[in-house]
Enzyme design. Sequence first.
Site, PDB file in Angstrom:
ATOM      1  N   LEU A  33     -10.982  -5.086  -7.663  1.00 27.85           N
ATOM      2  CA  LEU A  33     -11.717  -6.124  -6.941  1.00 27.85           C
ATOM      3  C   LEU A  33     -10.777  -7.153  -6.321  1.00 27.85           C
ATOM      4  CD1 LEU A  33     -14.580  -6.816  -9.526  1.00 27.85           C
ATOM      5  CD2 LEU A  33     -14.745  -5.483  -7.408  1.00 27.85           C
ATOM      6  N   SER A  34     -11.282  -7.864  -5.334  1.00 26.35           N
ATOM      7  CA  SER A  34     -10.531  -8.974  -4.747  1.00 26.35           C
ATOM      8  C   SER A  34     -10.251 -10.012  -5.835  1.00 26.35           C
ATOM      9  CB  SER A  34     -11.361  -9.614  -3.624  1.00 26.35           C
ATOM     10  OG  SER A  34     -10.679 -10.712  -3.072  1.00 26.35           O
ATOM     11  N   GLY A  35      -9.002 -10.442  -5.934  1.00 27.49           N
ATOM     12  CA  GLY A  35      -8.636 -11.425  -6.944  1.00 27.49           C
ATOM     13  C   GLY A  35      -8.214 -10.837  -8.275  1.00 27.49           C
ATOM     14  N   SER A  36      -8.177  -9.501  -8.371  1.00 24.42           N
ATOM     15  CA  SER A  36      -7.822  -8.865  -9.654  1.00 24.42           C
ATOM     16  C   SER A  36      -6.325  -8.917  -9.939  1.00 24.42           C
ATOM     17  CB  SER A  36      -8.308  -7.410  -9.681  1.00 24.42           C
ATOM     18  OG  SER A  36      -7.702  -6.663  -8.623  1.00 24.42           O
ATOM     19  N   GLY A  37      -5.521  -9.111  -8.893  1.00 25.61           N
ATOM     20  CA  GLY A  37      -4.070  -9.186  -9.087  1.00 25.61           C
ATOM     21  C   GLY A  37      -3.286  -8.052  -8.474  1.00 25.61           C
ATOM     22  N   LYS A  38      -3.937  -7.233  -7.652  1.00 34.77           N
ATOM     23  CA  LYS A  38      -3.294  -6.055  -7.054  1.00 34.77           C
ATOM     24  C   LYS A  38      -2.026  -6.411  -6.274  1.00 34.77           C
ATOM     25  CE  LYS A  38      -6.847  -4.985  -4.576  1.00 34.77           C
ATOM     26  NZ  LYS A  38      -7.643  -6.173  -4.967  1.00 34.77           N
ATOM     27  N   SER A  39      -2.156  -7.348  -5.352  1.00 39.19           N
ATOM     28  CA  SER A  39      -1.020  -7.704  -4.487  1.00 39.19           C
ATOM     29  C   SER A  39       0.123  -8.318  -5.278  1.00 39.19           C
ATOM     30  CB  SER A  39      -1.472  -8.666  -3.386  1.00 39.19           C
ATOM     31  OG  SER A  39      -2.383  -8.038  -2.525  1.00 39.19           O
ATOM     32  N   SER A 106     -10.180  -0.747  -1.710  1.00 36.23           N
ATOM     33  CA  SER A 106     -10.587   0.661  -1.558  1.00 36.23           C
ATOM     34  C   SER A 106     -11.754   1.000  -2.484  1.00 36.23           C
ATOM     35  CB  SER A 106      -9.403   1.611  -1.792  1.00 36.23           C
ATOM     36  OG  SER A 106      -8.651   1.279  -2.934  1.00 36.23           O
TER      37      SER A 106
END
Length: 197
Positions: A33-39, A106
Amino acid sequence: MSSNLTWHDTSVVKADYRKKNNHSSGVIWLTGLSGSGKSTIANIVNQKLHQKGLQTYVLDGDNVRHGLNKDLGFGEKDRQENIRRIGEVAKLFADSGTIVLASFISPFRSDRDQIRESLEDNEFIEVYVNCPLKECEQRDPKGIYKKVRNGEIPSFTGIDSPYEEPVNSELVVHTDQESEEASADQIIQLLKQKSWI
């Protein structure tokens, strides 16, 4: 596809790049999800691998939409096309001997599976950056969830558009329970186990 197109083979191939780089190549696909820390995780891994002298590159959702995919919206078909294009770019990077860190929400499982299938065995690692919606919304690093709740952004993943959780990820990290640094270290350990590095 036009019948007038022919694949052009090159004299320097993936094995040559890998030999030169002294490591394998492939795609590490971070989904969540957006904000999960992926980037954040992708950038930590990238920095650690770069410091070791490895050939790496980060493909990030927001960055790609500034250029390659700026013509796409956020409806379901455009989201699928966004991921399809990124998959093709990531594959080209892998062919060049590069370890690619792809950080994208995604949301659709079939899109992620399609990218996996386009690559060879042991060239795709799916990392599910698992973080509860409530935690992502509290973090809201870009202020997006606030806009969604105010009705400014429709069809947002996790709120009024589905997110299909991975079922067979090579790695699941829980960023509500551990630091991004710890998650990054798990990815690097997995790369060692799979003999990428």
